[in-house]
Design a protein around this motif. Sequence first.
Motif, short mmCIF file in Angstrom:
data_model
loop_
_atom_site.label_atom_id
_atom_site.label_comp_id
_atom_site.label_asym_id
_atom_site.label_seq_id
_atom_site.Cartn_x
_atom_site.Cartn_y
_atom_site.Cartn_z
N UNK A 1 0.76 3.14 -11.45
CA UNK A 1 1.19 2.80 -10.10
C UNK A 1 0.83 1.37 -9.74
N UNK A 2 -0.37 0.94 -10.16
CA UNK A 2 -0.79 -0.44 -9.90
C UNK A 2 0.11 -1.43 -10.64
N UNK A 3 0.42 -1.12 -11.90
CA UNK A 3 1.30 -2.02 -12.67
C UNK A 3 2.69 -2.08 -12.06
N UNK A 4 3.24 -0.92 -11.68
CA UNK A 4 4.55 -0.90 -11.04
C UNK A 4 4.54 -1.69 -9.73
N UNK A 5 3.43 -1.62 -9.01
CA UNK A 5 3.31 -2.34 -7.75
C UNK A 5 3.32 -3.85 -7.99
N UNK A 6 2.62 -4.30 -9.02
CA UNK A 6 2.61 -5.73 -9.36
C UNK A 6 4.03 -6.17 -9.73
N UNK B 1 0.84 -1.21 0.00
CA UNK B 1 0.00 0.00 0.00
C UNK B 1 0.87 1.26 0.00
N UNK B 2 1.88 1.29 0.85
CA UNK B 2 2.77 2.45 0.91
C UNK B 2 3.54 2.59 -0.40
#
Length: 74
Positions: free
Chosen positions: A47-52, A17-18
């Motif tokens: 941001x979601x793709x980078x997080x994955x 999350x952070x």
Amino acid sequence: MKQSRLMSLVEAVANVIVGYGVAVIAQILIFPIFGLHTTLAQNLKMGALFTVVSTVRSFALRQVFEAIRMGTEG
């Protein structure tokens, strides 16, 4: 003292999350410096793709280091 499985999960979720928030804020602040203009929706998706990608990378590295650790113990 060893961390419980529940606290490990809580830590991992908090980290994701952070990390997502940091990625989105960084994109909003940094992209315009390079002439990249994106919408909030685009930043949220990226941001979601980078997080994955980051989560997969982190998992893969943990597996590699665990294999190294197991190899040095046996």
